[in-house]
Write a protein that holds these residues in place. Structure first.
Motif, PDB file in Angstrom:
ATOM      1  N   ARG A   1     -36.368 -64.134  51.427  1.00 46.02           N
ATOM      2  CA  ARG A   1     -35.756 -63.511  52.610  1.00 46.02           C
ATOM      3  C   ARG A   1     -34.519 -64.247  53.128  1.00 46.02           C
ATOM      4  O   ARG A   1     -33.658 -63.633  53.753  1.00 46.02           O
TER       5      ARG A   1
ATOM      6  N   ASN B   1     -46.935 -63.887  48.506  1.00 43.97           N
ATOM      7  CA  ASN B   1     -46.571 -62.721  49.309  1.00 43.97           C
ATOM      8  C   ASN B   1     -47.835 -62.169  49.983  1.00 43.97           C
ATOM      9  O   ASN B   1     -48.714 -61.634  49.306  1.00 43.97           O
TER      10      ASN B   1
ATOM     11  N   GLN C   1     -41.982 -47.498  42.583  1.00 40.17           N
ATOM     12  CA  GLN C   1     -41.302 -48.744  42.927  1.00 40.17           C
ATOM     13  C   GLN C   1     -40.389 -49.194  41.795  1.00 40.17           C
ATOM     14  O   GLN C   1     -39.243 -49.592  42.024  1.00 40.17           O
TER      15      GLN C   1
ATOM     16  N   THR D   1     -43.370 -58.722  51.814  1.00 40.94           N
ATOM     17  CA  THR D   1     -42.045 -58.294  51.371  1.00 40.94           C
ATOM     18  C   THR D   1     -42.212 -57.452  50.117  1.00 40.94           C
ATOM     19  O   THR D   1     -42.849 -57.890  49.160  1.00 40.94           O
ATOM     20  N   SER D   2     -41.666 -56.261  50.108  1.00 38.76           N
ATOM     21  CA  SER D   2     -41.831 -55.377  48.956  1.00 38.76           C
ATOM     22  C   SER D   2     -41.041 -55.900  47.761  1.00 38.76           C
ATOM     23  O   SER D   2     -40.091 -56.676  47.906  1.00 38.76           O
TER      24      SER D   2
ATOM     25  N   ALA E   1     -33.569 -56.939  46.113  1.00 36.38           N
ATOM     26  CA  ALA E   1     -32.362 -56.815  46.938  1.00 36.38           C
ATOM     27  C   ALA E   1     -31.915 -58.189  47.432  1.00 36.38           C
ATOM     28  O   ALA E   1     -30.708 -58.488  47.476  1.00 36.38           O
ATOM     29  N   HIS E   2     -32.872 -59.026  47.815  1.00 38.79           N
ATOM     30  CA  HIS E   2     -32.551 -60.389  48.257  1.00 38.79           C
ATOM     31  C   HIS E   2     -31.937 -61.183  47.114  1.00 38.79           C
ATOM     32  O   HIS E   2     -30.959 -61.917  47.303  1.00 38.79           O
TER      33      HIS E   2
ATOM     34  N   ASN F   1     -30.816 -63.123  53.425  1.00 41.18           N
ATOM     35  CA  ASN F   1     -30.507 -61.928  54.213  1.00 41.18           C
ATOM     36  C   ASN F   1     -29.882 -62.269  55.562  1.00 41.18           C
ATOM     37  O   ASN F   1     -29.274 -61.403  56.191  1.00 41.18           O
TER      38      ASN F   1
ATOM     39  N   THR G   1     -39.021 -54.216  46.022  1.00 35.33           N
ATOM     40  CA  THR G   1     -37.647 -53.721  46.180  1.00 35.33           C
ATOM     41  C   THR G   1     -36.835 -54.653  47.055  1.00 35.33           C
ATOM     42  O   THR G   1     -35.684 -54.981  46.735  1.00 35.33           O
ATOM     43  N   ASP G   2     -37.421 -55.114  48.150  1.00 37.75           N
ATOM     44  CA  ASP G   2     -36.711 -56.031  49.049  1.00 37.75           C
ATOM     45  C   ASP G   2     -36.485 -57.394  48.399  1.00 37.75           C
ATOM     46  O   ASP G   2     -35.458 -58.040  48.639  1.00 37.75           O
ATOM     47  N   LEU G   3     -37.432 -57.840  47.568  1.00 38.46           N
ATOM     48  CA  LEU G   3     -37.261 -59.118  46.877  1.00 38.46           C
ATOM     49  C   LEU G   3     -36.104 -59.050  45.882  1.00 38.46           C
ATOM     50  O   LEU G   3     -35.314 -59.995  45.766  1.00 38.46           O
TER      51      LEU G   3
ATOM     52  N   ARG H   1     -31.475 -48.499  41.914  1.00 43.69           N
ATOM     53  CA  ARG H   1     -30.665 -49.187  42.917  1.00 43.69           C
ATOM     54  C   ARG H   1     -29.944 -50.426  42.400  1.00 43.69           C
ATOM     55  O   ARG H   1     -28.837 -50.744  42.852  1.00 43.69           O
TER      56      ARG H   1
END
Length: 277
Positions: A69, A149, A246, A161-162, A168-169, A72, A164-166, A253
């Protein structure tokens, strides 16, 4: 490059290692520190002997949400323009780390994941220092982080934290690294996959960047550390509906952003050629 001008002392003997959690920073730092001319932090009593936990000059990554995270948060990306860049703070950091170094060694190493996005800041504090960064496939990193997690929220307040978010990070953190690279004078970036496939070959440029006269020991790396994650990722393609969705979202993305770093989201075994710039 250096807002403190000639007032900042040249410190070419300092070596910083950075990279996201589960990217191979610990085995890389230990390999470099096993060289007879290098001392890493040891006997600290803090997780993985990371220097971030021993100092009070800049916030630790837990202040920005912790692993998966921290990049971000804009405040986590420190550069030479930070008001924290001063000779007093450079000395303060050294005093916090020196008790855990063998000061009889020529080169002194500090490793923390956040160094990945703090290279310009550390160079501002310590002109002439070297930065070594290791990166690893974002899917592997995301899957490896699942161990820490929480399903919903942990006792210390850390929230789930999903995947996808990991990912993205991961993309954001490494895009920051790419931007910073133009400002860093002594930077070397390697992929974990290349390192474990050819340790002597990958450590040779690190040896030369630091200024070591003899090779860095390279016999501590194992090649099979990502196989189980590749199997997990492949299983998601035919798994439950949520897993399939997922994986599909991540591929749609992040495929292009990840390919820049020589990775294929659809096939973890593929590692095309790449360049940071």
């Amino acid at each position: 490059m250096n807002p403190m001008g000639s007032g900042m002392q040249e410190r070419r003997n300092l070596v910083f290692v950075g990279g996201l959690h589960r990217s191979g920073t610990t085995p890389l730092a230990r390999a470099i520190a096993s060289h007879p001319d290098v001392s890493g932090l040891s006997g600290t009593g803090v997780p993985e002997d990371e220097g971030q936990h021993l100092q009070d000059v800049y916030p630790k990554i837990r202040a920005y949400g912790g692993m998966g995270r921290f990049a971000n948060h804009k405040m986590a990306h420190l550069t030479e323009t930070s008001p924290l860049v001063s000779e007093a703070n450079a000395q303060r950091l050294l005093r916090s780390w020196e008790p855990y170094w063998d000061l009889g060694r020529t080169y002194l190493l500090e490793k923390s994941p956040s160094n990945l996005i703090m290279g310009r800041f550390l160079q501002g504090l310590f002109p002439g220092s070297a930065m070594i960064v290791v990166i690893r496939h974002p899917i592997v990193v995301a899957l490896a982080l699942q161990k820490w997690n929480p399903r919903l929220i942990s006792r210390n307040g850390r929230r789930h934290t999903s995947m996808t978010d990991l990912v993205a990070h991961w993309v954001l953190a490494h895009e920051l690294l790419r931007e910073d690279s133009a400002f860093l004078n002594r930077l070397h970036v390697m992929r974990y996959e290349d390192l474990v496939a050819d340790p002597p070959g990958q450590l040779e440029p690190v040896q030369h960047l630091i200024g070591l006269k003899t090779p860095i020991p390279s016999d501590a790396f194992r090649k099979d550390q990502s196989a189980k994650y590749q199997e997990q990722w492949e299983a998601m393609a035919s798994g439950r509906h949520l897993q399939r969705r997922q994986r599909r979202v991540i591929e749609q993305r992040f495929s292009e952003a990840v390919r820049i770093f020589g990775y294929d989201v659809a096939d973890l075994s593929v590692s095309p050629s790449w360049s940071l710039t």
